[in-house]
Scaffold this motif. Structure first.
Motif, PDB file in Angstrom:
ATOM      1  N   ARG A  52       9.824   1.920  -0.786  1.00 11.25           N
ATOM      2  CA  ARG A  52       8.698   1.633   0.105  1.00 11.25           C
ATOM      3  C   ARG A  52       9.161   1.699   1.559  1.00 11.25           C
ATOM      4  NH1 ARG A  52       4.605  -1.380  -3.080  1.00 11.25           N
ATOM      5  NH2 ARG A  52       5.038  -0.593  -5.156  1.00 11.25           N
ATOM      6  N   ALA A  53       8.288   2.181   2.416  1.00 13.70           N
ATOM      7  CA  ALA A  53       8.626   2.355   3.829  1.00 13.70           C
ATOM      8  C   ALA A  53       8.707   1.014   4.556  1.00 13.70           C
ATOM      9  CB  ALA A  53       7.586   3.237   4.501  1.00 13.70           C
ATOM     10  N   TYR A  54       9.603   0.986   5.531  1.00 15.87           N
ATOM     11  CA  TYR A  54       9.686  -0.150   6.458  1.00 15.87           C
ATOM     12  C   TYR A  54      10.209   0.382   7.785  1.00 15.87           C
ATOM     13  CZ  TYR A  54      14.785  -0.421   6.041  1.00 15.87           C
ATOM     14  OH  TYR A  54      16.136  -0.133   6.084  1.00 15.87           O
ATOM     15  N   ILE A  55       9.911  -0.333   8.869  1.00 15.96           N
ATOM     16  CA  ILE A  55      10.380   0.085  10.181  1.00 15.96           C
ATOM     17  C   ILE A  55      11.612  -0.733  10.532  1.00 15.96           C
ATOM     18  CG2 ILE A  55       8.720  -1.394  11.366  1.00 15.96           C
ATOM     19  CD1 ILE A  55       8.729   0.788  13.619  1.00 15.96           C
ATOM     20  N   ARG A  56      12.670  -0.022  10.820  1.00 16.84           N
ATOM     21  CA  ARG A  56      13.964  -0.652  11.060  1.00 16.84           C
ATOM     22  C   ARG A  56      13.970  -1.504  12.334  1.00 16.84           C
ATOM     23  NH1 ARG A  56      18.859   3.182  11.982  1.00 16.84           N
ATOM     24  NH2 ARG A  56      17.054   4.506  12.036  1.00 16.84           N
ATOM     25  N   TYR A  57      13.514  -0.945  13.440  1.00 17.69           N
ATOM     26  CA  TYR A  57      13.513  -1.643  14.727  1.00 17.69           C
ATOM     27  C   TYR A  57      12.122  -1.548  15.358  1.00 17.69           C
ATOM     28  CZ  TYR A  57      18.555  -1.063  14.109  1.00 17.69           C
ATOM     29  OH  TYR A  57      19.824  -1.070  13.609  1.00 17.69           O
ATOM     30  N   PRO A  58      11.203  -2.445  15.008  1.00 17.71           N
ATOM     31  CA  PRO A  58       9.832  -2.350  15.521  1.00 17.71           C
ATOM     32  C   PRO A  58       9.748  -2.291  17.044  1.00 17.71           C
ATOM     33  CG  PRO A  58       9.971  -4.009  13.809  1.00 17.71           C
ATOM     34  CD  PRO A  58      11.377  -3.574  14.097  1.00 17.71           C
ATOM     35  N   ARG A  59      10.621  -2.974  17.720  1.00 20.32           N
ATOM     36  CA  ARG A  59      10.556  -2.998  19.196  1.00 20.32           C
ATOM     37  C   ARG A  59      10.895  -1.634  19.802  1.00 20.32           C
ATOM     38  NH1 ARG A  59      15.384  -5.265  17.898  1.00 20.32           N
ATOM     39  NH2 ARG A  59      17.194  -4.319  18.865  1.00 20.32           N
ATOM     40  N   ASP A  60      11.535  -0.748  19.029  1.00 20.86           N
ATOM     41  CA  ASP A  60      11.890   0.571  19.527  1.00 20.86           C
ATOM     42  C   ASP A  60      10.807   1.625  19.269  1.00 20.86           C
ATOM     43  OD1 ASP A  60      14.301  -0.422  20.432  1.00 20.86           O
ATOM     44  OD2 ASP A  60      15.443   0.266  18.687  1.00 20.86           O
ATOM     45  N   CYS A  61       9.728   1.236  18.608  1.00 21.36           N
ATOM     46  CA  CYS A  61       8.637   2.164  18.297  1.00 21.36           C
ATOM     47  C   CYS A  61       8.002   2.658  19.600  1.00 21.36           C
ATOM     48  CB  CYS A  61       7.587   1.462  17.431  1.00 21.36           C
ATOM     49  SG  CYS A  61       6.145   2.467  17.062  1.00 21.36           S
ATOM     50  N   TRP A  62       7.817   3.970  19.703  1.00 20.73           N
ATOM     51  CA  TRP A  62       7.251   4.585  20.897  1.00 20.73           C
ATOM     52  C   TRP A  62       5.733   4.502  20.929  1.00 20.73           C
ATOM     53  CZ3 TRP A  62      10.174   9.883  20.439  1.00 20.73           C
ATOM     54  CH2 TRP A  62      11.548   9.647  20.478  1.00 20.73           C
ATOM     55  N   LYS A 112      -1.070   8.796  11.322  1.00 24.00           N
ATOM     56  CA  LYS A 112      -1.888   9.963  10.984  1.00 24.00           C
ATOM     57  C   LYS A 112      -1.420  10.626   9.690  1.00 24.00           C
ATOM     58  CE  LYS A 112      -1.584  11.217  15.448  1.00 24.00           C
ATOM     59  NZ  LYS A 112      -1.584  12.140  16.586  1.00 24.00           N
ATOM     60  N   GLU A 113      -0.153  10.517   9.355  1.00 22.54           N
ATOM     61  CA  GLU A 113       0.388  11.139   8.142  1.00 22.54           C
ATOM     62  C   GLU A 113       0.161  10.308   6.890  1.00 22.54           C
ATOM     63  OE1 GLU A 113       1.815  14.149   7.395  1.00 22.54           O
ATOM     64  OE2 GLU A 113       1.156  14.672   9.404  1.00 22.54           O
ATOM     65  N   CYS A 114       0.007   8.994   7.049  1.00 24.24           N
ATOM     66  CA  CYS A 114      -0.112   8.116   5.882  1.00 24.24           C
ATOM     67  C   CYS A 114      -1.499   8.223   5.250  1.00 24.24           C
ATOM     68  CB  CYS A 114       0.182   6.662   6.260  1.00 24.24           C
ATOM     69  SG  CYS A 114       0.149   5.578   4.823  1.00 24.24           S
ATOM     70  N   ALA A 115      -1.548   8.811   4.071  1.00 21.47           N
ATOM     71  CA  ALA A 115      -2.817   9.007   3.357  1.00 21.47           C
ATOM     72  C   ALA A 115      -3.254   7.750   2.602  1.00 21.47           C
ATOM     73  CB  ALA A 115      -2.679  10.166   2.382  1.00 21.47           C
ATOM     74  N   PHE A 116      -2.428   6.717   2.628  1.00 21.45           N
ATOM     75  CA  PHE A 116      -2.710   5.516   1.839  1.00 21.45           C
ATOM     76  C   PHE A 116      -3.121   4.315   2.687  1.00 21.45           C
ATOM     77  CE2 PHE A 116       0.559   8.149  -0.166  1.00 21.45           C
ATOM     78  CZ  PHE A 116      -0.151   8.546  -1.292  1.00 21.45           C
ATOM     79  N   GLY A 117      -3.178   4.485   4.011  1.00 20.33           N
ATOM     80  CA  GLY A 117      -3.551   3.384   4.899  1.00 20.33           C
ATOM     81  C   GLY A 117      -2.519   2.279   4.944  1.00 20.33           C
ATOM     82  N   ALA A 118      -1.270   2.620   4.629  1.00 20.75           N
ATOM     83  CA  ALA A 118      -0.211   1.614   4.588  1.00 20.75           C
ATOM     84  C   ALA A 118       0.376   1.315   5.967  1.00 20.75           C
ATOM     85  CB  ALA A 118       0.913   2.071   3.657  1.00 20.75           C
ATOM     86  N   ILE A 119       0.138   2.203   6.934  1.00 21.94           N
ATOM     87  CA  ILE A 119       0.697   2.020   8.262  1.00 21.94           C
ATOM     88  C   ILE A 119      -0.435   1.803   9.255  1.00 21.94           C
ATOM     89  CG2 ILE A 119       2.178   2.982  10.057  1.00 21.94           C
ATOM     90  CD1 ILE A 119       3.452   4.741   7.909  1.00 21.94           C
ATOM     91  N   LYS A 161       0.813  -1.213   0.000  1.00 27.29           N
ATOM     92  CA  LYS A 161       0.000   0.000   0.000  1.00 27.29           C
ATOM     93  C   LYS A 161       0.849   1.267   0.000  1.00 27.29           C
ATOM     94  CE  LYS A 161      -4.002  -1.901   2.448  1.00 27.29           C
ATOM     95  NZ  LYS A 161      -4.823  -1.776   3.665  1.00 27.29           N
ATOM     96  N   CYS A 162       2.111   1.152   0.379  1.00 30.87           N
ATOM     97  CA  CYS A 162       3.001   2.304   0.478  1.00 30.87           C
ATOM     98  C   CYS A 162       3.271   2.898  -0.906  1.00 30.87           C
ATOM     99  CB  CYS A 162       4.318   1.904   1.138  1.00 30.87           C
ATOM    100  SG  CYS A 162       5.520   3.245   1.239  1.00 30.87           S
ATOM    101  N   LYS A 163       3.183   4.220  -1.007  1.00 28.04           N
ATOM    102  CA  LYS A 163       3.433   4.925  -2.272  1.00 28.04           C
ATOM    103  C   LYS A 163       4.773   5.665  -2.263  1.00 28.04           C
ATOM    104  CE  LYS A 163      -0.611   3.692  -3.698  1.00 28.04           C
ATOM    105  NZ  LYS A 163      -0.727   2.439  -4.387  1.00 28.04           N
ATOM    106  N   GLY A 164       5.527   5.541  -1.160  1.00 29.79           N
ATOM    107  CA  GLY A 164       6.850   6.157  -1.102  1.00 29.79           C
ATOM    108  C   GLY A 164       6.848   7.662  -0.953  1.00 29.79           C
ATOM    109  N   MET A 175      -5.050  -0.782  13.637  1.00 27.33           N
ATOM    110  CA  MET A 175      -5.789   0.447  13.436  1.00 27.33           C
ATOM    111  C   MET A 175      -5.074   1.338  12.425  1.00 27.33           C
ATOM    112  SD  MET A 175      -6.829   3.313  16.273  1.00 27.33           S
ATOM    113  CE  MET A 175      -5.124   3.733  16.617  1.00 27.33           C
ATOM    114  N   THR A 176      -5.841   1.896  11.496  1.00 25.38           N
ATOM    115  CA  THR A 176      -5.334   2.894  10.558  1.00 25.38           C
ATOM    116  C   THR A 176      -6.161   4.167  10.734  1.00 25.38           C
ATOM    117  OG1 THR A 176      -6.785   2.090   8.800  1.00 25.38           O
ATOM    118  CG2 THR A 176      -4.547   1.207   8.846  1.00 25.38           C
ATOM    119  N   VAL A 177      -5.672   5.268  10.179  1.00 27.19           N
ATOM    120  CA  VAL A 177      -6.355   6.551  10.327  1.00 27.19           C
ATOM    121  C   VAL A 177      -6.490   7.214   8.961  1.00 27.19           C
ATOM    122  CG1 VAL A 177      -6.277   8.829  11.398  1.00 27.19           C
ATOM    123  CG2 VAL A 177      -5.370   6.863  12.623  1.00 27.19           C
TER     124      VAL A 177
END
Length: 104
Positions: free
Chosen positions: A32-42, A49-56, A9-12, A71-73
């Protein structure tokens, strides 16, 4: 708490990479976006909220009553639509008026 990124779904657009306070989101070789260290996510949800494509999506774990839901926004003018997809496939939408979101 963590996020999940659907690379299909990511459009870059890179908006998520600029708002992540931990600089955890990067673009892969295909842009395309990816999260480097998921366990470090706050769990701040800025990228969601910024992703207009529902990719996150935000992973709603059992510790906060989500039992593995995601959940997506999406933005609709002054409204934020928090879309929750539960593990049983059902969906729920919570609508929040931006003007009232910090009222209390």
């Amino acid at each position: 708490m963590s996020i999940a990124i659907d690379s299909m779904k990511c459009k870059g657009c890179k908006k998520c990479t600029t708002v992540c306070p931990g600089s955890l989101i990067e673009l892969n070789g295909k842009g395309r976006a990816y999260i480097r260290y998921p366990r470090d996510c706050w769990g701040c949800a800025s990228c969601i909220k910024e992703c207009a494509f529902g990719a996150i999506s935000f992973y709603l774990g059992a510790d906060i009553g989500g039992m593995g839901s995601k959940m997506t926004v999406s933005n609709d003018g002054d409204l934020l639509n928090w879309q929750i997809e539960k593990t049983d496939g059902t969906k729920e939408v919570i609508v929040v008026n931006k003007k009232d979101s910090n009222k209390y």
